[in-house]
Design a protein around this motif. Structure first.
Motif, mmCIF file in Angstrom:
data_model
loop_
_atom_site.group_PDB
_atom_site.id
_atom_site.type_symbol
_atom_site.label_atom_id
_atom_site.label_comp_id
_atom_site.label_asym_id
_atom_site.label_seq_id
_atom_site.Cartn_x
_atom_site.Cartn_y
_atom_site.Cartn_z
ATOM 1 N N PHE A 194 34.285 37.640 53.219
ATOM 2 C CA PHE A 194 35.491 37.726 52.421
ATOM 3 C C PHE A 194 36.588 38.439 53.210
ATOM 4 N N ASP A 201 40.178 39.954 52.299
ATOM 5 C CA ASP A 201 41.100 40.282 51.214
ATOM 6 C C ASP A 201 42.415 40.784 51.795
ATOM 7 N N ASP A 210 46.006 42.495 50.758
ATOM 8 C CA ASP A 210 46.724 43.195 49.686
ATOM 9 C C ASP A 210 47.541 44.313 50.298
ATOM 10 N N PRO A 255 33.300 47.431 54.181
ATOM 11 C CA PRO A 255 34.536 46.753 54.570
ATOM 12 C C PRO A 255 35.004 47.166 55.964
ATOM 13 N N CYS A 268 39.373 33.617 52.090
ATOM 14 C CA CYS A 268 40.510 34.521 51.928
ATOM 15 C C CYS A 268 40.830 34.651 50.448
ATOM 16 N N ARG A 269 40.998 35.888 49.987
ATOM 17 C CA ARG A 269 41.284 36.121 48.578
ATOM 18 C C ARG A 269 42.640 36.805 48.450
ATOM 19 N N PHE A 270 43.538 36.193 47.644
ATOM 20 C CA PHE A 270 44.887 36.712 47.422
ATOM 21 C C PHE A 270 45.116 36.882 45.923
ATOM 22 N N ASP A 271 45.970 37.845 45.567
ATOM 23 C CA ASP A 271 46.451 37.872 44.191
ATOM 24 C C ASP A 271 47.745 37.069 44.100
ATOM 25 N N SER A 283 40.991 31.528 47.833
ATOM 26 C CA SER A 283 40.972 31.791 46.403
ATOM 27 C C SER A 283 42.214 32.615 46.093
#
Length: 234
Positions: free
Chosen positions: A62, A64, A66, A104, A144-147, A167
């Motif tokens: 993952f 992330d 941010d 992480p 890759c995780r984004f808000d 995502s």
């Protein structure tokens, strides 16, 4: 610099502010040089220590993306400002890699002025972090995780170009509303939360929800070759 042995190298004692003055003279080109050094250092470190173990055939690494606010004090603090948090500070953009079994690892970081938009510079950071991940840990699928702050064509396409899946939380725009309206009642499924959530509106604890998914094409207002097809989970 104030260590006693430093007198062999320097003819005078340097004040603490000297380092800040030195760093403020950096151009963005200097910053990119430091990025390159940090990326190669992390890659060499990974050869000596297993920073990210393999997540397995069905697992993901993952990544992330941010930002966070670093609070500072003083109205003359260079670059400080009030952003979305209402706190005077500087804005740090971070890319963090992890698997389900490892701690992480910071792949890339960028310090920005306090009033910076969350997604400012994210496209470059996504590309840099995926390139660094290739040095640290190659071969596993990457997600890759984004808000919603990073829901845009540039960050998403940078992740896809880097070989990652994406995502991202989508905003409730007209295209999303149309997609939701097209979901049949029979497509919704009830799920249980692992922990109940308190709903302040109804003053009750909620432990169930309904979910559904539907095909969705993001960024459909752009040229056809820039559309991104996927699924939307609601």
């Amino acid at each position: 610099l104030r260590h006693g042995g430093m007198k062999r190298l320097f003819s005078s004692c340097y004040a603490p502010s000297t380092l800040g003055s030195f760093l403020r003279a950096f151009t963005f080109g200097h910053v990119r040089q430091l990025d390159a050094v940090a990326s190669r250092f992390l890659g060499n470190l990974a050869k000596q220590a297993p920073l990210l173990r393999g997540p397995g055939a069905e697992g993901f690494v993952f990544v992330d993306i941010d930002d966070t606010i670093i609070e500072v004090h003083g109205y003359q603090k260079q670059g400080s400002g009030y952003g979305y948090s209402g706190v005077r500070g500087l804005n740090a953009l971070l890319a963090i890699a992890s698997t389900k079994d490892t701690a992480p690892v910071i792949l890339a970081q960028r310090l920005r002025k306090g009033a910076a938009n969350s997604a400012r510079g994210a496209t470059r950071l996504v590309a840099d972090s995926l390139a660094t991940l290739g040095r640290v840990h190659a071969g596993s699928p990457v997600l890759c995780r984004f808000d919603s702050a990073y829901y845009g064509h540039a960050p998403v396409s940078a992740a896809l170009a880097g070989g990652a899946e994406v995502s991202v939380t989508v905003r409730m725009n007209p295209a999303v509303k149309r997609a939701i309206a097209g979901i049949e009642e029979t497509q919704w499924r009830t799920i249980d939360y692992t922990d109940a959530v308190f709903d302040e509106t109804t003053d009750t604890w909620i432990s169930k929800a309904e979910v559904a998914e539907t095909p969705f094409t993001a960024f459909s207002s752009r040229k056809k070759n820039e559309h991104v097809c996927g699924r939307m989970v609601l």
